[in-house]
Write an enzyme that holds these catalytic residues in place. Structure first.
Site, PDB file in Angstrom:
ATOM      1  N   HIS A 163      26.188  89.193 -82.428  1.00 37.60           N
ATOM      2  CA  HIS A 163      25.540  87.881 -82.386  1.00 37.60           C
ATOM      3  C   HIS A 163      25.209  87.449 -83.809  1.00 37.60           C
ATOM      4  O   HIS A 163      25.156  88.264 -84.736  1.00 37.60           O
ATOM      5  CB  HIS A 163      24.263  87.948 -81.557  1.00 37.60           C
ATOM      6  CG  HIS A 163      24.513  88.190 -80.102  1.00 37.60           C
ATOM      7  ND1 HIS A 163      23.535  88.039 -79.157  1.00 37.60           N
ATOM      8  CD2 HIS A 163      25.632  88.565 -79.421  1.00 37.60           C
ATOM      9  CE1 HIS A 163      24.028  88.307 -77.966  1.00 37.60           C
ATOM     10  NE2 HIS A 163      25.292  88.641 -78.100  1.00 37.60           N
TER      11      HIS A 163
ATOM     12  N   CYS B 157      18.531  90.429 -79.473  1.00 35.40           N
ATOM     13  CA  CYS B 157      18.266  89.985 -80.844  1.00 35.40           C
ATOM     14  C   CYS B 157      16.773  89.898 -81.151  1.00 35.40           C
ATOM     15  O   CYS B 157      16.349  90.274 -82.242  1.00 35.40           O
ATOM     16  CB  CYS B 157      18.969  88.658 -81.105  1.00 35.40           C
ATOM     17  SG  CYS B 157      20.769  88.838 -81.192  1.00 35.40           S
TER      18      CYS B 157
ATOM     19  N   GLU C  69      22.451  86.615 -85.246  1.00 31.59           N
ATOM     20  CA  GLU C  69      21.278  87.272 -85.834  1.00 31.59           C
ATOM     21  C   GLU C  69      21.606  88.681 -86.321  1.00 31.59           C
ATOM     22  O   GLU C  69      21.165  89.091 -87.395  1.00 31.59           O
ATOM     23  CB  GLU C  69      20.130  87.348 -84.810  1.00 31.59           C
ATOM     24  CG  GLU C  69      19.665  86.002 -84.299  1.00 31.59           C
ATOM     25  CD  GLU C  69      20.357  85.539 -83.033  1.00 31.59           C
ATOM     26  OE1 GLU C  69      19.729  84.797 -82.268  1.00 31.59           O
ATOM     27  OE2 GLU C  69      21.535  85.915 -82.794  1.00 31.59           O
TER      28      GLU C  69
END
Length: 185
Positions: free
Chosen positions: A75, A114, A77
């Site tokens: 992802h 995340c 992040e």
């Protein structure tokens, strides 16, 4: 740190002016996060992008690379955190000391995975665009952010723009979807 920066301007003490100036300040960093999200979209990824800001400088950025890497954990992040770790290694800095004074700007509310990573690493501030009604870890689905009371969270910065990017992605076909998951007309 950012409270101090914002408080430097006397106009920010006026609540109405302050809100618009804070929003403008956040939007300036979100612009780069949206550039990363647009880059993700152009690569066939869910359009999420983020930047990590320290001392008024972007020191790391990331975008979704899940399809590209065929790794569901890549992802925006997480990719930005990896870039931050590299930055810290090059500069001989401790990421533990640095992150508490950093702000992460992301176009979509972080998922549960995340927010757990950001919280466990003690990120100081999180700013995001739109809510993530399917996987959001900051109140949309679960309230994992409440475990990390030291993390300041600001939401709905350029929310409409984030939603529009997601709509553009979900209107199309994911070229990496398995055949059984392909859209039928």
């Amino acid at each position: 740190m950012y409270k101090d920066l914002l408080a430097e301007n006397d106009d920010l003490n006026n609540e109405e002016d302050g809100r618009s100036k804070k929003s403008s300040y956040y939007e300036s960093w979100m612009k780069t996060a949206f550039d990363k999200a647009q880059e993700a979209l152009s690569k066939g990824e869910v359009p999420v992008g983020c930047v990590i800001v320290y001392n008024d400088e972007i020191i790391a950025s990331g975008r979704n690379t899940v399809n590209e890497t065929k790794n569901a954990t890549r992802h925006a992040e997480i990719n930005a955190l990896d870039a931050l770790f590299e930055y810290c290694n090059i500069k001989h800095l401790s990421y533990e000391d640095l992150l508490k004074d950093c702000s992460l700007y992301v176009t979509v509310e972080p998922c549960i995975m995340c927010i757990e990573a950001l919280g466990n690493l003690k990120l100081g501030k999180l700013i995001f665009g739109c809510s993530n009604d399917r996987f959001g870890g900051c109140g949309s689905v679960v309230d994992r952010h409440l475990e990390y009371r030291y993390m300041e969270i600001v939401k709905d910065i350029q929310k409409e723009k984030a939603i529009e990017l997601l709509k553009r992605f979900y209107k199309g076909e994911n070229p990496n979807a398995p055949t059984c998951k392909k859209k039928t007309n």
